[in-house]
Design a protein around this motif. Structure first.
Motif, PDB file in Angstrom:
ATOM      1  N   CYS A  57     -74.153  27.243  -0.782  1.00  0.00           N
ATOM      2  CA  CYS A  57     -73.148  27.403  -1.844  1.00  0.00           C
ATOM      3  C   CYS A  57     -73.615  28.501  -2.800  1.00  0.00           C
ATOM      4  CB  CYS A  57     -72.977  26.082  -2.591  1.00  0.00           C
ATOM      5  SG  CYS A  57     -71.970  26.224  -4.088  1.00  0.00           S
ATOM      6  N   CYS A 113     -74.504  27.124  -8.195  1.00  0.00           N
ATOM      7  CA  CYS A 113     -75.670  26.819  -9.042  1.00  0.00           C
ATOM      8  C   CYS A 113     -76.993  26.816  -8.275  1.00  0.00           C
ATOM      9  CB  CYS A 113     -75.467  25.501  -9.775  1.00  0.00           C
ATOM     10  SG  CYS A 113     -75.877  24.027  -8.834  1.00  0.00           S
ATOM     11  N   CYS A 166     -77.058  24.005  -2.534  1.00  0.00           N
ATOM     12  CA  CYS A 166     -76.590  23.068  -1.514  1.00  0.00           C
ATOM     13  C   CYS A 166     -76.268  23.786  -0.211  1.00  0.00           C
ATOM     14  CB  CYS A 166     -75.327  22.362  -1.995  1.00  0.00           C
ATOM     15  SG  CYS A 166     -75.618  21.274  -3.399  1.00  0.00           S
ATOM     16  N   CYS A 223     -70.276  19.295  -4.785  1.00  0.00           N
ATOM     17  CA  CYS A 223     -69.515  19.001  -6.003  1.00  0.00           C
ATOM     18  C   CYS A 223     -68.143  19.669  -5.911  1.00  0.00           C
ATOM     19  CB  CYS A 223     -70.284  19.476  -7.229  1.00  0.00           C
ATOM     20  SG  CYS A 223     -70.262  21.260  -7.471  1.00  0.00           S
TER      21      CYS A 223
HETATM   22 FE1  SF4 Z   1     -72.678  24.339  -5.249  1.00  0.00          FE
HETATM   23 FE2  SF4 Z   1     -72.149  22.135  -6.620  1.00  0.00          FE
HETATM   24 FE3  SF4 Z   1     -74.242  22.218  -4.966  1.00  0.00          FE
HETATM   25 FE4  SF4 Z   1     -74.300  23.584  -7.240  1.00  0.00          FE
HETATM   26  S1  SF4 Z   1     -74.218  21.348  -7.021  1.00  0.00           S
HETATM   27  S2  SF4 Z   1     -74.925  24.352  -5.235  1.00  0.00           S
HETATM   28  S3  SF4 Z   1     -72.175  24.225  -7.435  1.00  0.00           S
HETATM   29  S4  SF4 Z   1     -72.070  22.358  -4.395  1.00  0.00           S
END
Ligand code: SF4
Length: 706
Positions: free
Chosen positions: A13, A16, A20, A48
């Motif tokens: 992802c 952040c 992930c 998320c």
């Molecule tokens: Fe992506 Fe949410 Fe995981 Fe952060 S917590 S890396 S925004 S999926």
């Protein structure tokens, strides 16, 4: 690279620093489907709201920059040009600035969202070819106080804990972090851990009672910027009640006696006056922290984004050193990275104050090591400019060419009046960017359209030092190119002009060879992953550093040996300093800022997803109901928020989760939504003297009806 069915790829992802794992499947119409990767050790399939909707951000050519553009004068319209013409112009501008004004008239302002390969080549171009240390990144706004805190106390910029510690801790101390919004998957892991272990104590220190505080057994409503008083008082209690680990302090640390002297004045009662937390709660927090079998601290911008951010980091790390809660399962001071690759940027030397492999540009031996690796005669000794300093120098006319990549300083840097004046003053502003909505594009003389997720291939490092492969699932739209390829192309042209013997040093066949060269620079360093390669990552999956060729290390300092000169961790004699921006009769409100759950940075990507924008549709000033009464304000009323740096207009809302006297505006909006500027019209350029991180989290303001 692929997972076996269709052409699905494993990737990460792009939001952040949790990092992930995702499985990305092209759907054949220019979009992708995204699901969580069950095998990735950061998230084990969880995602998320932002990660789940990543697919909705693809297939939007209208939101993207598709061709290079050039404007021949500041008041001329931008015109589409070929890549050849754009690259030649960038190279010519760089060569002319170096020739006429010297290497330090060139500056690079980068991003924690770049991949490691992009970052590495920018750094090699700036220091190895241009000959300047003027290379900094928006990670300066994010993690540099955490970097300084780690280096001064533990000896290296290396978070010692890992995500598994969320499940193994007996006590979790969350300070200045709204994990529920900023690191949602880690927060979910923590929620599940607490449900499985009801004895786990969670303490949350934050001026706002955020969603994160909803799982707290103890909530500490600390006044903005006063955390040092809170942490010092907790250590004072631990000493007074004999809760410290004397053996650990004696065997593995230095400097405790001097700090202990200072702590005498930080009684719970005295600290309560400074930080606004009830003295009984300070005592409880200290007892829980020290007495738990293993205590983990999670912290981020609420500590870092202050002019005393390094002090706060050090004072929190002291609590771990004094109790021995470090280097063992479930324990350690754990800074959570804001951006997806702020860690990778630190590894390659993407900050003015860092060289590749966590080396120091002020250290002549380190410069010589990197010069030898790059086969260049020498690296520049002149210190580089940090982010805010770079724009201050630009405003003074000292920067002639400013190359900005993957970040939006015309919204995200503090004191926007100065930043925008600086951008107007620079002779040539190059903006390398994927999205068409960035405020900074209005100042660009040359625009280089960049590929973005899921069009790029490379690596990122997440908060727990874990390196993962990012893989492309779609071609880039229009003529957009991968960032590292743009840098390599410019570097080869510039080298041909100013140092032809270096042209071949920027010739890379693929991202894997960039990574291999970068990984080699880490040999013998604290983060050593010189044995890591794309091949290993592809076969064995993500790996933590340091990596010995077979396994990465999940936790650091288990042997009590630290990478300091003496091998011991350091207690620092941290003095009490108030934040730089002070409330006064004219500006009586402490304004703070932070993220919302469903938006990311200046929203170039998340604003494309209707389900995300619905969470909070408009920016608002949030105040305590008593403050609204005192200022005679009604909910929904348009207000003017002002200080000596600027003013913005937005509606006000009541929220008693804030302390009275503290107000909040989310960080995401700028541009048209707020009359051209966001909250950073109001924030200050005051820097932490050690980390050079600006005080983005606090501005003293007045609020009045508009
Ligand atoms: Fe992506 Fe949410 Fe995981 Fe952060 S917590 S890396 S925004 S999926």
């Amino acid at each position: 690279a692929t997972t076996g069915h269709n052409n699905t790829v494993s990737s990460i992802c792009c939001y952040c620093g949790t990092g992930c794992g995702v499985q990305v499947t092209p759907l054949g119409d220019g979009t992708v489907r995204v699901i969580g990767d069950d095998s990735h050790p950061a998230n084990f399939g969880r995602l998320c709201s932002k990660g789940r909707t990543l697919g909705d951000t693809t297939g939007r050519p209208g939101a993207r920059l598709l061709r290079p553009t050039l404007r021949l004068a500041k008041d001329a319209p931008a015109q589409a040009v070929s890549w050849d013409s754009a690259l030649a112009t960038v190279s010519d501008k760089l060569a002319a600035a170096i020739r006429e004004h010297g290497p330090d008239s060139v500056a690079f302002y980068l991003s924690g969202q770049l991949l490691t390969e992009d970052y590495y080549l920018f750094n090699k171009l700036a220091r190895g070819l241009v000959g300047s240390n003027n290379i900094d990144t928006n990670s300066r706004l994010c993690m540099s106080s955490a970097v300084t805190g780690y280096k001064l106390t533990l000896g290296a910029d290396a978070p010692p804990a890992c995500y598994d510690d969320l499940e193994l801790a007996g006590c979790v101390f969350i300070a200045g972090a709204n994990m529920a919004y900023a690191h949602p998957v880690l927060f979910r892991r923590l929620e599940e851990a607490k449900a499985a272990n009801p004895d786990m104590k969670i303490i949350v220190a934050d001026p706002r009672r955020t969603d994160t505080a909803s799982i707290a057994d103890l909530y500490l409503p600390v006044l903005p910027g006063t955390d040092v008083a809170l942490f010092h008082a907790m250590l004072n209690v631990m000493i007074w009640e004999e809760l410290i680990d004397r053996d650990y302090i004696a065997q593995h640390t230095e400097g405790f006696a001097a700090l202990r002297q200072r702590l005498r004045e930080f009684t719970p009662r005295a600290a309560s006056e400074l930080c606004g937390v009830h003295e009984d709660d300070i005592v409880t927090a200290a007892r829980w922290f020290a007495s738990s079998p293993a205590t983990l601290s999670c912290y981020t911008m609420g500590l870092n984004q202050y002019s005393n951010g390094s002090d706060k980091n050090a004072a929190l790390i002291h609590l771990h050193l004094a109790t021995g809660h470090i280097g063992k399962p479930g324990a350690g001071p754990f800074s959570l990275t804001g951006q997806p690759n702020a860690m990778g940027g630190r590894e390659v030397g993407g900050l003015a104050t860092v060289l590749p492999g966590h080396r120091d540009p002020a250290n002549a031996a380190h410069r010589a090591e990197v010069a030898a690796l790059w086969q260049v005669p020498a690296l520049p000794a002149q210190p580089g400019l940090s982010a805010v300093e770079m724009f201050e120098a630009a405003a003074e006319g000292k920067i002639k060419v400013l190359w900005i990549a993957c970040t939006n300083p015309a919204q995200s840097l503090p004191d926007q009046a100065l930043v925008r004046a600086a951008l107007e003053r620079v002779d040539c502003v190059i903006v390398q960017e994927a999205f068409a909505g960035s405020e900074t594009l209005a100042y660009a003389d040359i625009v280089l359209p960049a590929a973005t997720w899921p069009e790029k291939d490379g690596t990122v490092t997440n908060s727990e030092r874990r390196i993962s492969r990012v893989r492309a699932a779609l071609p880039a739209p229009g003529e957009a190119r991968e960032d590292w390829r743009i840098v390599a192309a410019v570097a080869q042209r510039l080298a041909a002009t100013i140092a032809p013997q270096h042209v071949a040093k920027f010739a890379f066949a693929d991202g894997g060879s960039v990574f291999a060269e970068h990984a080699a620079t880490t040999a013998g360093r604290d983060l050593d992953y010189s044995a890591l390669s794309y091949a290993i990552l592809d076969v064995h999956g993500p790996q933590q550093w340091p990596f010995d060729g077979k396994v990465g290390r999940s936790r650091l300092y288990g042997d009590g040996v630290f990478p300091t000169a003496s091998g011991r961790a350091q207690f620092l004699d941290v003095a009490w300093r108030t934040p730089a921006d002070k409330v006064s009769a004219h500006f009586p409100i402490r304004l703070t800022t932070g993220r919302l759950r469903d938006h990311w940075h200046s929203m170039s990507r998340t604003a494309l997803v209707p389900t995300l924008t619905r969470h909070v549709e408009e920016p608002a000033l949030v105040m305590h109901p008593r403050d609204m009464q005192r200022h005679k304000l009604q909910a929904g009323e348009l207000v003017k928020v002002r200080n000596k740096r600027g003013a913005i207009y937005l509606p006000v809302q009541a929220d008693d989760s804030l302390r009275a006297g503290v107000a909040f505006i989310p960080m995401h909006w700028g541009g048209a939504a707020l009359g051209g500027q966001g909250i950073n019209a109001l924030t200050s350029r005051a820097l932490d003297p050690q980390s050079k991180q600006p005080e983005l989290k606090l501005a003293a303001v007045s609020v009045e009806p508009a």
